[in-house]
Design an enzyme around this catalytic site. Structure first.
Site: not given
Ligand SMILES: O=P(O)(O)O[C@H]1O[C@H](CO)[C@@H](O)[C@H](O)[C@H]1O
Ligand SMILES: O=P(O)(O)O[C@H]1O[C@H](CO)[C@@H](O)[C@H](O)[C@H]1O
Lengths: 347, 347
Positions: B167, B55, B165, B163, B152, B114, B52, B160
């Site tokens: 943003q 981690c 998290h 873990h 997300n 994780h 990961c 993806s």
């Molecule tokens: O930033 P990440 O997690 O790689 O990407 C994810 O979040 C982003 C922000 O919402 C989006 O634009 C991407 O399409 C999504 O896959």
């Protein structure tokens, strides 16, 4: 500091049809993808499937039997989102505002052949689909203000049956996105004394960089402000406001463009390219609407391959659409595809 | 004709925060689903995964090494959608309008473990996450006009890495959806001399039908105009405009509400409930903004089960958001869930 380059530097582009901006981060397309991938259906569907609710002669979910149709076939959606016999009501409280709706939803089977998609129809079958879009618009446009012709293609777009089909929802109100577009087209017309999309298509034909395919009557291009990676706009090169104004000639040239575009979509990642597509034209309110121009949007979700799509999530749902690949790069990739479908023996 | 019933008749509801309508078709929830289902990840993730990127102690994609952090951890996104050192440019052509952007994107790891999600954090770990949201807003709000805190969660939402998290994207412009909300909040304030969300939360507390959980300071509810099936809004019961104004007390009560809401989400379909969530508050422009009220949106995609989601496609992309289950039904289903997480030994 270096010179600004659309291929390198993050910037926002403005969508004049919605009034929304799109954040473009071209350098971001280099990030590796470790997330969800779409299941690829590589089995070939049979031309007839006895379990399919849409194949000719089969029973539908509600028990009705489909006719043994041999071209297109239209019926009322068995689980319609709209109906036209409910009570009327509305509430004007600014925090709890509502109104009832009146309308109907229909399903349009494009072909009796379960195995095909729009991209694989021969020119004659494609003409039948366009003629059905037109006659349904005609019919429903007499009863309703708005007729929304659309197609959801592929499991990734929530389509639950691979049988080639689209939908038509019609109702007596302008839906949210159309009401906004109506306003923006009217504002532009008032300010510039000309048609926004008419002006736009001319400028794009001069610049060439975002054109995918074109013929004498129609152009398919990746708009300057595209949200989805390989989003396209199908625009006329002549004055036409509604689907109902198509002639034998412009139907034929439209069939050519839709064929040419959808074949390139399928060839791009060598798969039955998923998308949602649909038509917008002037509302059926008896007005002239010189600000309008008939056009179709194609919104495909794929980004990098047949199995990796663009997710419209977090930032997109809370702040603004974000994209990586530029519209110019997307158009170039589509343009360079073969005009012959990858599944055809001539490919 | 029968009496209008929100549980039976198609109608539209108006979202006062966006100015958009939502089409509600309650009778449609009976249709069977034969389309795409989401892959269910029923494996239990280990507390530490050597592969990961997030981690503690591991190497990231760009080769940097994470510290051996034991609470939250923030770093600059290795594939940032924004950066702050590009050239400046803009174009004012109404059909090809653009502007460069300035900003940065960060990643916030919620926990060194994780295997956990927000719903499984103990109260102390939850406080650390909220404190990190607040301190990042403070820091970035000194440099940028807008700080977008979001998460997300789950593969279905394009995440993806499992873990835990979120943003933080910060920049010097108001993004599209926020600019619209700013305008609508200001309009309401001018017209009614009071705060839209403040008025709304009071009305909802009286009506009760859309409340999921509440405490002395906060309420989580399914808004009257919700787009996603189980969408919720987290609202304060006191006057607060920005994340930076949280106190030790209101952070604690907020942790309680987020815990109570996310546990109910997970319990609903007995899965790590996917969603995108994020915070909106007054912009960091030094103004007072009495029209604003800090709040969070949760946008979960699931509709019927852990594997069947709502697709925002065709009609939604071309016309208007459509939903089947009513917000009142959704709130009732969430409300009746156990407050104990289904994976806990006390469940
Ligand atoms: O930033 P990440 O997690 O790689 O990407 C994810 O979040 C982003 C922000 O919402 C989006 O634009 C991407 O399409 C999504 O896959
Ligand atoms: O009508 P269908 O194909 O059952 O359903 C599909 O298209 C509808 C209209 O775009 C959407 O509301 C649904 O979410 C989608 O699954």
């Amino acid at each position: 500091k270096s010179q600004f380059s659309t291929d390198e530097h993050p910037h926002r582009r403005f969508n004049p049809l919605t009034g929304e901006w799109v954040l473009l981060s071209p350098h971001r397309s280099k990030r590796p993808w470790q997330g969800q991938t779409e299941a690829l259906d590589l089995t070939t569907a049979p031309s007839y499937d006895s379990e399919c609710f849409l194949c000719p002669g089969n029973k539908r979910i509600n028990g009705e039997q489909n006719p043994k149709y041999d071209t297109t076939f239209v019926f009322q959606n068995d689980f319609a989102a709209l109906n036209s016999d409910g009570p009327k009501a509305q509430g004007e409280d600014p925090l709890f505002r509502f109104e009832t709706v009146e309308g109907e939803s229909r399903v349009l089977c494009f072909s009796p052949d379960h195995s095909l998609t729009l991209a694989q129809l021969d020119p004659e079958a494609m003409q039948a689909v366009i003629a059905a879009w037109q006659s349904q618009s005609e019919l429903l446009g007499k009863k309703y203000l708005w007729v929304q012709v659309f197609e959801n293609k592929g499991a990734a777009m929530g389509c639950s049956n691979p049988h080639p089909h689209g939908q038509i929802w019609a109702h007596n109100h302008l839906p949210t996105l159309v009401a906004t577009k109506q306003q923006r087209l009217a504002d532009y017309y008032q300010q510039h004394h000309s048609n926004l999309l008419g002006d736009y298509v001319e400028r794009e034909l001069q610049q060439e960089v975002r054109i995918v395919v074109s013929n004498h009557d129609w152009v398919a291009l990746v708009p300057y402000w595209a949200s989805w990676p390989f989003e396209t706009l199908v625009l006329p090169r002549f004055d036409i406001r509604r689907m109902t104004e198509l002639t034998a000639e412009t139907r034929e040239s439209l069939g050519e463009i839709i064929g040419a575009l959808t074949v390139r979509y399928d060839n791009l990642f060598q798969c039955a390219f998923p998308y949602s597509m649909g038509w917008h034209g002037a509302p059926f309110d008896g007005q002239d609407h010189p600000e309008w121009c008939l056009h179709a949007h194609f919104y495909p979700p794929l980004l990098r391959s047949a199995s990796v799509k663009k997710f419209m999530v977090g930032y997109e749902l809370l702040a603004e659409i974000q994209r990586d690949i530029t519209p110019e790069q997307a158009a170039a990739r589509l343009r360079e595809q073969s005009p012959i479908h990858y599944k055809s023996s001539h490919y």
